[in-house]
Motif scaffolding. Sequence first.
Motif, short mmCIF file in Angstrom:
data_model
loop_
_atom_site.label_atom_id
_atom_site.label_comp_id
_atom_site.label_asym_id
_atom_site.label_seq_id
_atom_site.Cartn_x
_atom_site.Cartn_y
_atom_site.Cartn_z
N GLN A 172 0.83 -1.22 0.00
CA GLN A 172 0.00 0.00 0.00
C GLN A 172 0.86 1.27 0.00
O GLN A 172 0.63 2.19 -0.78
N ASP A 173 1.87 1.31 0.86
CA ASP A 173 2.74 2.50 0.91
C ASP A 173 3.62 2.61 -0.33
O ASP A 173 3.95 3.72 -0.77
N ALA A 174 4.00 1.48 -0.90
CA ALA A 174 4.79 1.53 -2.15
C ALA A 174 3.97 2.20 -3.25
O ALA A 174 4.45 3.10 -3.95
N VAL A 175 2.73 1.78 -3.39
CA VAL A 175 1.86 2.34 -4.44
C VAL A 175 1.59 3.82 -4.15
O VAL A 175 1.63 4.66 -5.05
N LEU A 176 1.35 4.13 -2.88
CA LEU A 176 1.11 5.52 -2.49
C LEU A 176 2.28 6.42 -2.91
O LEU A 176 2.08 7.48 -3.52
N CYS A 177 3.51 5.99 -2.60
CA CYS A 177 4.69 6.82 -2.91
C CYS A 177 4.92 6.91 -4.41
O CYS A 177 5.29 7.97 -4.94
N PHE A 226 13.77 -0.02 0.60
CA PHE A 226 13.31 -1.16 1.40
C PHE A 226 14.44 -1.54 2.33
O PHE A 226 15.53 -1.90 1.87
N ILE A 227 14.21 -1.44 3.65
CA ILE A 227 15.31 -1.59 4.60
C ILE A 227 15.40 -3.04 5.09
O ILE A 227 14.45 -3.58 5.66
N PHE A 228 16.55 -3.64 4.84
CA PHE A 228 16.81 -5.04 5.26
C PHE A 228 17.79 -5.11 6.42
O PHE A 228 18.21 -6.20 6.80
N ALA A 241 5.78 -5.54 -3.25
CA ALA A 241 5.74 -4.09 -3.45
C ALA A 241 6.51 -3.70 -4.71
O ALA A 241 6.05 -2.87 -5.50
N SER A 242 7.68 -4.31 -4.90
CA SER A 242 8.50 -4.03 -6.08
C SER A 242 7.75 -4.28 -7.38
O SER A 242 7.87 -3.54 -8.34
#
Length: 202
Positions: free
Chosen positions: A14-19, A29-31, A47-48
């Motif tokens: 959801q946040d990926a699409v929003l941004c 994306f923090i690993f 998301a990717s």
Amino acid sequence: MTPRLKVCGTTSVQDAVLCAEAGADALGFIFAPISKRLVTPHVAREASLSVGVTVARVGVFLGQGLDEVLRLAEASRMSVVQLHGPLSPEFVETVAQFYPVLRVVKVNELQTEGERWAGDPRVTLMVDAPNPGGGVPLEWEALKAVWPAGTWLAGGLGPENIREAIHLLRPAGVDAVSRLEREPGVKNPQAVQAFVDAVKRS
Ligand SMILES: O=C(O)c1ccccc1NCC(=O)[C@H](O)[C@H](O)COP(=O)(O)O
């Protein structure tokens, strides 16, 4: 030229699409296990694959070995790798054989690292605050004298201060997380849109 714009700390589709819809050029994306914004490879991959062909997906790593970096980047379909922390040039060089690298440096490393990677299109420098994801801005005025062309800027950037930072340093890209969130790992849609709009108008 308008800087490229990365929004970091994506932890959901959801946040990926929003941004992406707001106009971000890149999503982080923090690993790094120490992060409050840790994402699983599964969610990062979903998301990717949800943001289309024009948005870069940046895997963010700190204190992890080469095998882990390459394995997670591949599993989650990252298009760029962002490397924090003290690392040998050989480590960065090896990752750069597989992915474009955003090499994060502290202010006092800027000159040496700038000279080391000058002219190498695979490695782009990003200057960040000592505590990544901490929301604390750097002293931009003091950086002006040592700022190499093509460098990205992070550290405490948000809608309220991004225009000043761009005006002073003319970074090739900008990156933010803390000031664009409702809570760690959850985006604030208004702040994201205001940040994108401010960058695009700069
Ligand atoms: O944000 C984190 O939690 C984080 C943890 C460990 C390594 C890197 C991390 N973030 C990397 C980023 O690219 C951030 O966007 C950058 O540090 C700027 O953060 P902020 O000052 O909060 O805008």
